[in-house]
Design a protein around this motif. Structure first.
Motif, PDB file in Angstrom:
ATOM      1  N   THR A 154     -64.703  -5.023 -57.673  1.00  0.00           N
ATOM      2  CA  THR A 154     -63.524  -5.778 -57.247  1.00  0.00           C
ATOM      3  C   THR A 154     -63.226  -6.831 -58.308  1.00  0.00           C
ATOM      4  O   THR A 154     -64.146  -7.526 -58.757  1.00  0.00           O
ATOM      5  N   ASP A 160     -58.293  -6.908 -56.498  1.00  0.00           N
ATOM      6  CA  ASP A 160     -57.980  -5.498 -56.755  1.00  0.00           C
ATOM      7  C   ASP A 160     -59.262  -4.688 -56.970  1.00  0.00           C
ATOM      8  O   ASP A 160     -60.243  -5.195 -57.507  1.00  0.00           O
ATOM      9  N   GLN A 161     -59.174  -3.420 -56.539  1.00  0.00           N
ATOM     10  CA  GLN A 161     -60.351  -2.541 -56.576  1.00  0.00           C
ATOM     11  C   GLN A 161     -60.315  -1.639 -57.796  1.00  0.00           C
ATOM     12  O   GLN A 161     -59.238  -1.322 -58.317  1.00  0.00           O
ATOM     13  N   VAL A 199     -63.348   4.238 -50.237  1.00  0.00           N
ATOM     14  CA  VAL A 199     -62.761   2.934 -50.570  1.00  0.00           C
ATOM     15  C   VAL A 199     -61.376   2.819 -49.928  1.00  0.00           C
ATOM     16  O   VAL A 199     -61.011   1.777 -49.384  1.00  0.00           O
ATOM     17  N   GLU A 200     -60.621   3.922 -49.978  1.00  0.00           N
ATOM     18  CA  GLU A 200     -59.284   3.924 -49.376  1.00  0.00           C
ATOM     19  C   GLU A 200     -59.379   3.638 -47.879  1.00  0.00           C
ATOM     20  O   GLU A 200     -58.578   2.870 -47.320  1.00  0.00           O
ATOM     21  N   GLU A 202     -61.568   1.848 -46.434  1.00  0.00           N
ATOM     22  CA  GLU A 202     -61.925   0.431 -46.204  1.00  0.00           C
ATOM     23  C   GLU A 202     -60.819  -0.535 -46.602  1.00  0.00           C
ATOM     24  O   GLU A 202     -60.684  -1.606 -46.028  1.00  0.00           O
ATOM     25  N   THR A 203     -60.055  -0.168 -47.643  1.00  0.00           N
ATOM     26  CA  THR A 203     -59.084  -1.131 -48.167  1.00  0.00           C
ATOM     27  C   THR A 203     -57.628  -0.751 -47.861  1.00  0.00           C
ATOM     28  O   THR A 203     -56.726  -1.566 -48.053  1.00  0.00           O
TER      29      THR A 203
END
Ligand code: NDP
Ligand code: CA
Length: 336
Positions: A154, A160-161, A199-200, A202-203
């Motif tokens: 991050t 931003d990831q 990740v998608e 989670e974010t």
């Protein structure tokens, strides 16, 4: 001192500034550093002076080459002295991790320093590490001797990831080995795509991906196309889309095809068994829509490299480092 100054790789400074403006400007260095054990005992670089391969000499050149580019993220292959790099790089603000090959050829070299493998380092001031995942790449569901590391980072300032993955695919020539590399590439994409989905979840956004390494495959090999045609990740090759200075004239004359070409070499060596080997097998792939390539570091010319090619007293590895400046956009990575 004078020796180290003259031994440094000649980097065109106009293309490498000391720091990049803004948190979402990200510089990535990709480099097969050449394993100390393999370089000294297995590779048979017939035109390389013995003293250029001495660890006492090489280790500082390796470090100099990395630090000179001031990268935010460092992806390395053939690392068999992770302890040295870790100690040195952590002194200047990097965190890092290493994953060895299961049956590294280094282990068969007398006096070796342990297995070689891949490593990722990143500036801890700039990034927070969310997770690290590793994989022994599979070919038809059977583990191979090649590995990958995947870091979820991050950007501290913006939140931003970013997913960063590095690998070193199976070496050597031949149709069967080219097929094997393609299968390793498929497994690698599966590994990265799974993490991207996670990740998608989670974010709420598909994360930008940087996938780099020594793929041991020229652009004509199936694995290159497999990577660039993956519909889940939508990747481009940073060096292929950025024209070299020498090609800008052609671009100005309307020859846009030049834009899609990889550079002529990322490694250039002379081995006893194969003679002169000069080709492109290292890449920095990145999400097309969310990572814009701002600049790349050019490789030295044949004249600068010299007739003995590399490694040499000036260049500590048989591969050149690839350095790319990206602008990370805060958009969803999807949409090829
Ligand atoms: P790879 O074929 O992927 O290559 C290993 C290394 O050799 C790479 O780092 C590669 O460098 C380098 N290499 C590539 N071409 C040449 C060449 N022509 N001459 C010398 N070196 C070269 O090997 P694997 O990792 O799949 O491992 C090989 C297997 O061999 C291991 O499983 C191990 O058990 C076995 N082995 C056994 C030995 C023994 O003494 N019994 C000795 C060595 C290995 P690059 O990627 O830069 O091209
Ligand atoms: Ca090698």
């Amino acid at each position: 001192n004078d020796y180290w100054t003259s031994a440094l790789r000649c980097v065109p400074l106009s293309r490498v500034c000391s720091s990049l403006p803004g948190p979402n400007h990200i510089r990535v260095l990709q480099w097969n550093v050449l394993s100390q054990a393999l370089g000294q005992e297995n590779d048979n670089f017939v035109c390389c002076p013995g003293e250029a391969l001495e660890w006492q000499t090489r280790r500082f050149q390796m470090l100099e080459e990395i630090l000179h580019s001031n990268p935010d993220i460092i992806c390395l292959q053939e690392v068999d002295h992770f302890g040295f790099l870790y100690k040195a790089l952590s002194c200047v603000g990097y965190a890092g991790t290493f994953f060895p090959k299961p049956d590294s050829p280094c282990l068969y070299v007398p006096g070796n320093n342990g297995p070689d493998g891949c490593a990722i380092f990143f500036k801890s001031e700039k990034f927070q590490l969310m997770s690290i995942d590793t994989r022994i790449l599979e070919v038809w569901r059977v583990q191979s001797n090649q590995v990958a590391i995947l870091a979820w980072l991050t950007v501290r300032e913006t939140g931003d990831q970013l997913l960063v993955c590095t690998t070193h695919l199976k070496a050597r020539k031949g149709a069967l080995l080219s097929t094997l590399r393609n299968e390793q590439g498929r497994d690698l994409l599966e590994f990265v795509a799974k993490q991207a989905l996670l990740v998608e979840g989670e974010t709420g956004k598909q994360p930008p991906v940087i996938l780099c390494g020594d793929f041991n495959a020229e652009p004509s090999e199936p694995v290159y196309t497999t990577i660039l045609s993956d519909k889940r990740l939508c990747l481009s090759s940073a060096y292929a889309q950025y024209p070299l200075d020498s090609e800008k004239g052609d671009m100005a004359n309307g020859n846009c095809m030049q834009q899609l070409r990889e550079p002529p070499y990322t490694t250039w060596k002379v081995r006893e068994s194969e003679g002169e080997v000069c080709h492109t097998i290292d890449y920095v792939f990145h999400s097309q829509s969310s990572l814009l390539v701002e600049s790349v570091l050019e490789f030295p010319s044949g004249e600068e490299i010299g007739p003995g090619r590399v490694p040499s007293l000036r260049y500590p590895s048989d591969h050149f480092s690839l350095v790319c400046d990206f602008h990370l956009l805060s958009t969803d990575a999807k949409r090829c």
